[in-house]
Scaffold this active site. Structure first.
Site, PDB file in Angstrom:
ATOM      1  CB  SER A  75       6.639   6.903  -3.188  1.00 22.34           C
ATOM      2  OG  SER A  75       7.285   7.300  -1.997  1.00 22.34           O
ATOM      3  CE1 TYR A 101       5.354   2.042  -1.131  1.00 22.91           C
ATOM      4  CE2 TYR A 101       7.138   3.640  -0.954  1.00 22.91           C
ATOM      5  CZ  TYR A 101       5.790   3.358  -1.076  1.00 22.91           C
ATOM      6  OH  TYR A 101       4.885   4.389  -1.148  1.00 22.91           O
TER       7      TYR A 101
HETATM    8  N1  NAD Z   1       1.603   7.384   3.158  1.00 22.38           N
HETATM    9  C1  NAD Z   1       2.705   7.831   2.645  1.00 22.38           C
HETATM   10  O1  NAD Z   1       3.586   8.354   3.334  1.00 22.38           O
HETATM   11  C2  NAD Z   1       2.922   7.710   1.146  1.00 22.38           C
HETATM   12  C3  NAD Z   1       4.018   8.397   0.586  1.00 22.38           C
HETATM   13  C4  NAD Z   1       4.235   8.271  -0.779  1.00 22.38           C
HETATM   14  C5  NAD Z   1       3.388   7.486  -1.552  1.00 22.38           C
HETATM   15  N2  NAD Z   1       2.332   6.823  -0.972  1.00 22.38           N
HETATM   16  C6  NAD Z   1       1.465   6.020  -1.838  1.00 22.38           C
HETATM   17  O2  NAD Z   1       0.139   6.508  -1.722  1.00 22.38           O
HETATM   18  C7  NAD Z   1      -0.783   5.468  -2.082  1.00 22.38           C
HETATM   19  C8  NAD Z   1      -1.901   5.371  -1.053  1.00 22.38           C
HETATM   20  O3  NAD Z   1      -1.353   4.863   0.166  1.00 22.38           O
HETATM   21  P1  NAD Z   1      -1.807   5.398   1.612  1.00 22.38           P
HETATM   22  O4  NAD Z   1      -0.608   5.961   2.258  1.00 22.38           O
HETATM   23  O5  NAD Z   1      -3.035   6.197   1.510  1.00 22.38           O
HETATM   24  O6  NAD Z   1      -2.083   3.999   2.348  1.00 22.38           O
HETATM   25  P2  NAD Z   1      -3.475   3.339   2.840  1.00 22.38           P
HETATM   26  O7  NAD Z   1      -3.131   1.966   3.316  1.00 22.38           O
HETATM   27  O8  NAD Z   1      -4.179   4.250   3.778  1.00 22.38           O
HETATM   28  O9  NAD Z   1      -4.308   3.259   1.488  1.00 22.38           O
HETATM   29  C9  NAD Z   1      -4.036   2.278   0.511  1.00 22.38           C
HETATM   30  C10 NAD Z   1      -5.342   1.685   0.036  1.00 22.38           C
HETATM   31  O10 NAD Z   1      -5.056   0.667  -0.934  1.00 22.38           O
HETATM   32  C11 NAD Z   1      -5.888  -0.449  -0.666  1.00 22.38           C
HETATM   33  N3  NAD Z   1      -5.285  -1.675  -1.220  1.00 22.38           N
HETATM   34  C12 NAD Z   1      -4.231  -2.386  -0.737  1.00 22.38           C
HETATM   35  N4  NAD Z   1      -4.010  -3.463  -1.502  1.00 22.38           N
HETATM   36  C13 NAD Z   1      -4.935  -3.429  -2.503  1.00 22.38           C
HETATM   37  C14 NAD Z   1      -5.209  -4.275  -3.608  1.00 22.38           C
HETATM   38  N5  NAD Z   1      -4.505  -5.407  -3.841  1.00 22.38           N
HETATM   39  N6  NAD Z   1      -6.227  -3.938  -4.435  1.00 22.38           N
HETATM   40  C15 NAD Z   1      -6.990  -2.820  -4.203  1.00 22.38           C
HETATM   41  N7  NAD Z   1      -6.765  -2.000  -3.161  1.00 22.38           N
HETATM   42  C16 NAD Z   1      -5.747  -2.289  -2.326  1.00 22.38           C
HETATM   43  C17 NAD Z   1      -6.034  -0.470   0.860  1.00 22.38           C
HETATM   44  O11 NAD Z   1      -7.136  -1.215   1.300  1.00 22.38           O
HETATM   45  C18 NAD Z   1      -6.124   1.020   1.173  1.00 22.38           C
HETATM   46  O12 NAD Z   1      -7.468   1.460   1.168  1.00 22.38           O
HETATM   47  C19 NAD Z   1       0.065   4.193  -2.220  1.00 22.38           C
HETATM   48  O13 NAD Z   1       0.344   3.955  -3.579  1.00 22.38           O
HETATM   49  C20 NAD Z   1       1.337   4.546  -1.485  1.00 22.38           C
HETATM   50  O14 NAD Z   1       2.437   3.789  -1.920  1.00 22.38           O
HETATM   51  C21 NAD Z   1       2.084   6.945   0.353  1.00 22.38           C
END
Ligand code: NAD
Length: 298
Positions: free
Chosen positions: A150, A164
């Site tokens: 991120s 985080y």
């Molecule tokens: N959304 C943002 O603004 C953003 C920005 C930068 C980075 N990210 C990163 O992107 C990635 C995806 O996140 P997102 O925003 O799509 O969120 P999201 O919650 O929509 O997706 C995350 C997924 O991970 C799964 N998950 C959670 N814990 C788990 C575990 N212990 N084992 C297996 N699966 C698990 C959830 O069920 C979900 O389907 C993450 O690594 C997040 O940190 C997101």
């Protein structure tokens, strides 16, 4: 030192996407299927995983395996299943991630905030690499390991998201070490670090606590900013009079898969402001000063 193959063929490849049942991961899964990859989604949220597999199966070969990335045995069992089914893994997306749920001040974070966030975000990526990479090396095919970091932490911290941010800094560092070692060992595997970017992302990250195990609950209560849904956050920003650019997750998925096919190391969009911030950070470090941090502005 062996030269890596120039490009990765997505069509016909086997791809594993952790956290692929929703959000950013789901966009990546869709793009992989559209380009003809065989996809295994590994996710902890069983009902959402099942629904996503049904929805996306019209676009290609996709299966779901319920996996907890914070548990090595669960990830190792996933790798067994992938190799039993497909005999290979070419693309590994270590994408599952959560917030810490603590929010607020660094000294108000509880042990369980650290355990949950690092368990998924850091150990989860480490487990993916430990379970899959030896088998990928053994297979001898070109392949790519894509770890989701991120901008928050990977480039500079948002101070009030300290746990985080620290977890994502670890991922950026680990991915770099992984990449160098894959090259030094003469493999045709490479690593990429993915910084989701380009606007506000309509994902479930803001309600990540839905998957928080009871045994890692906060003792003092409260869930911080992560208890806000995407819609609530969007509204809060709009109330400050600013426009919110909402990221199209399918388009982001296509962008990621294109970058992976080119074996690009850093996968990020619209990072001009970040590059400028990184220059200012380097200057501050050169002066032995505190580097400027990310400003969320809401
Ligand atoms: N959304 C943002 O603004 C953003 C920005 C930068 C980075 N990210 C990163 O992107 C990635 C995806 O996140 P997102 O925003 O799509 O969120 P999201 O919650 O929509 O997706 C995350 C997924 O991970 C799964 N998950 C959670 N814990 C788990 C575990 N212990 N084992 C297996 N699966 C698990 C959830 O069920 C979900 O389907 C993450 O690594 C997040 O940190 C997101």
């Amino acid at each position: 030192m062996a030269e890596a193959s120039g490009a990765i063929e997505i069509a016909g490849s086997v791809a594993v996407v952790t956290g692929g049942a929703s959000g950013i991961g789901k966009g990546i899964v869709g793009a992989l299927l559209d380009q003809g990859a065989n996809v295994v989604i590994a996710d902890i949220e069983e009902s959402v995983l099942a629904a996503t597999v049904v929805e996306l199966s019209t676009r290609g070969d996709v299966v779901g395996v319920r996996t907890d990335v914070s548990d090595f045995d669960s990830v190792d069992a996933l790798a067994d299943e992938v190799y039993d089914r497909h005999g290979a893994c070419h693309l590994l997306f270590n994408n599952a991630g959560v917030t810490s749920g603590g929010g607020g001040k660094p000294w108000e974070q509880e042990s369980n905030d650290w355990r949950w966030c690092f368990g998924v975000n850091v150990f989860g990526v480490g487990h993916g690499v430990s379970a899959f990479v030896p088998r990928m090396i053994e297979g001898g095919h070109p392949g790519q390991i894509v770890n989701t970091s991120s901008g928050d932490g990977g480039f500079a911290p948002v101070p009030r998201a300290s746990v985080y941010a620290s977890s994502k800094a670890a991922i950026s560092c680990f991915t770099e070490a992984l990449h160098h070692t894959l090259v030094e060992e003469g493999t045709d595997l490479r690593a990429s670090v993915f910084y989701p970017s380009g606007g506000l992302m309509p994902t479930g990250l803001f309600t990540a606590a839905r998957n928080r195990p009871e045994e890692l609950a906060r003792v003092r209560g409260g869930t911080g900013r992560s208890s806000m849904s995407f819609e609530q956050l969007k509204e809060k920003i709009e109330q400050t009079g600013r426009d919110v650019r909402v990221v199209d997750l399918d388009e982001l998925g296509r962008f990621v898969v294109d970058c992976v096919s080119r074996r690009q190391y850093i996968i990020a969009r619209d990072i001009d402001d970040t590059v400028e911030l990184l220059h200012r950070r380097a200057d501050a470090i050169g002066r032995m000063d505190v580097p400027p941090h990310h400003q969320l502005g809401f």
